[in-house]
Design an enzyme around this catalytic site. Structure first.
Site, short mmCIF file in Angstrom:
data_model
loop_
_atom_site.label_atom_id
_atom_site.label_comp_id
_atom_site.label_asym_id
_atom_site.label_seq_id
_atom_site.Cartn_x
_atom_site.Cartn_y
_atom_site.Cartn_z
N ARG A 168 3.39 10.50 -1.02
CA ARG A 168 3.34 9.69 0.20
C ARG A 168 4.56 8.78 0.22
NH1 ARG A 168 -1.74 8.76 2.51
NH2 ARG A 168 -0.53 8.03 4.29
N GLN A 176 -9.63 6.16 10.55
CA GLN A 176 -9.99 5.34 9.40
C GLN A 176 -10.87 4.16 9.77
OE1 GLN A 176 -6.78 6.56 9.90
NE2 GLN A 176 -5.65 6.56 7.99
N ASP A 190 1.10 -1.38 4.29
CA ASP A 190 1.52 -0.37 3.33
C ASP A 190 2.86 -0.73 2.71
OD1 ASP A 190 -0.28 2.31 3.49
OD2 ASP A 190 -0.32 1.21 5.38
N ASN A 248 2.45 -0.77 8.73
CA ASN A 248 1.01 -0.51 8.60
C ASN A 248 0.67 0.68 9.48
OD1 ASN A 248 -1.54 -1.34 7.41
ND2 ASN A 248 -2.17 -1.92 9.47
N LYS A 249 -0.60 1.07 9.46
CA LYS A 249 -1.04 2.24 10.21
C LYS A 249 -0.58 2.15 11.67
CE LYS A 249 -2.82 5.06 8.81
NZ LYS A 249 -2.30 6.34 8.28
N ARG A 277 -6.83 6.82 -0.05
CA ARG A 277 -5.84 6.30 0.87
C ARG A 277 -5.95 4.78 0.84
NH1 ARG A 277 -9.04 3.91 3.15
NH2 ARG A 277 -7.44 3.20 4.55
N GLY A 278 -4.96 4.13 1.41
CA GLY A 278 -4.82 2.69 1.27
C GLY A 278 -3.82 2.42 0.16
N ALA A 279 -2.83 1.58 0.45
CA ALA A 279 -1.71 1.39 -0.48
C ALA A 279 -2.14 1.01 -1.89
CB ALA A 279 -0.74 0.36 0.10
#
Length: 362
Positions: free
Chosen positions: A90, A201, A241, A251-252, A53-55
């Protein structure tokens, strides 16, 4: 970055055997577990299930996933099928689309017999460029952090949200790259780590900061406001992201609330992201598709039991209605600066275009 003092990347490629190894981030922080990925389906699952995970890391993993898939079918139909499968994993992180499009443009003109080797080379280039970009973000971000006034003595108190560190990239991190640069340069720094429910996270951020020796404190998401109000936060720095052409930042989920609290308390709010996270095709954040993840993430809490074994605890009944948006959009007006591998700039269309003049802006 380091694991027990050993320099480590989040992704290990093995071109000779046509496989990659990834860290299963769903097992962290309780266990460091490497997973071998050797098929298209395994690569897609790793992205979809958030083993990676993470762009930036999603983009690199997708590139390698495409290379792996071509080992089974390198004709036009195989290339198109792999591209479509990975693209659907995603929806919000633009790095996924960017990496797959770059792979497509490199591979589609080639005859099938040349595609596999070229795919592995291009995926490796994407991974190496990510590392270089993150190191540059660290240097530019460090310059900004040196200028931030400290409200409590000599220690620079930063806050972050989600995980935008080494674990979210191939190496180095985005939002944490300036933090690591500051720590390595000898600046006294402390990080408030937002837990970031429901996937927590923030626990990954705490784990990797501990591995590198950076002082930090884990907090509940909703403790951010009072810490800012009490003057215990000097700056907030997050990753992204997807960033629209006007500087709106996806973003998250929960990032927007921190930006609002920063605005109310006069605290700088920085966003760190490399070029692949900038989406110049989207005029503003209203056009960013927000991923709605499955309700089970909200209904169940994962951890380890008294015997140290992975365990899940149900905290809500199955018939309880649940909404689980994975991201939110922070308006550009709340962003103090965007930090990229080329430097920092205001969150605006003109400033981003000036930083990347080679990009076509219609």
């Amino acid at each position: 970055m380091n694991i027990d003092g050993t320099p480590t990347r989040t992704l290990r490629a093995h071109p000779g055997t046509r496989v990659i190894d990834i860290i299963d981030q769903t097992r962290l922080p309780h266990a460091l577990h490497w997973v071998r990925v050797g098929t298209l389906d395994e690569a897609a699952h790793a992205i979809r299930a958030m083993q990676v995970r993470g762009a930036p890391l999603i983009g690199a993993t997708a590139a390698y996933g495409l290379a792996i898939a071509l080992g089974a079918a390198a004709d036009d139909a195989g290339l198109e099928h792999a591209f479509d499968v990975l693209l659907r994993t995603r929806p919000t992180a633009v790095n996924l689309q960017w990496a797959l499009t770059r792979m497509w443009q490199r591979l589609q003109p080639l005859p099938p017999g040349e595609r596999v080797e070229a795919a592995w080379r291009e995926a490796a280039a994407i991974a190496d460029e990510d590392v270089a970009q993150n190191l540059a973000i660290g240097r530019h971000g460090l310059r900004l952090l040196r200028q931030v006034p400290r409200r409590h003595g000599s220690v620079l108190n930063l806050m972050t949200h989600c995980n935008a560190g080494w674990l979210a990239t191939v190496d180095g991190g985005t939002a944490l790259a300036p933090v690591y640069a500051a720590y390595d340069a000898g600046l006294p720094v402390h990080v408030w780590v937002s837990e970031t429910r429901p996937r927590n996270q923030g626990l990954l951020t705490a784990w990797e900061l501990a591995q590198h020796g950076v002082p930090h404190t884990l907090i509940a998401d909703n403790a951010a406001g009072i810490l800012m109000r009490e003057g215990r936060v000097d700056a907030v720095i997050v990753g992204a992201d997807r960033i629209a052409a006007n500087g709106d930042v996806a973003n998250k989920v929960g990032t927007y609330l921190k930006a609002l609290a920063c605005a109310d308390n006069g605290i700088p709010f920085y966003v760190a992201a490399p070029r692949p996270t900038l989406d110049f095709d989207l005029t503003d954040g209203r056009h960013i598709r927000i991923e709605e993840r499955e309700a089970g993430e909200f209904r169940h809490v994962h951890g380890i039991d008294a015997h140290g074994q992975p365990s899940a605890l149900q905290q809500l009944p199955d018939d309880e209605a649940v909404a689980n948006p994975a991201f939110d959009v922070t308006p550009a007006r709340l962003v103090t600066a965007i930090i990229t591998e080329r430097g920092d700039c205001p969150a605006s269309t003109a400033a981003l275009q000036a930083l990347y003049p080679e990009v076509s802006h219609g």
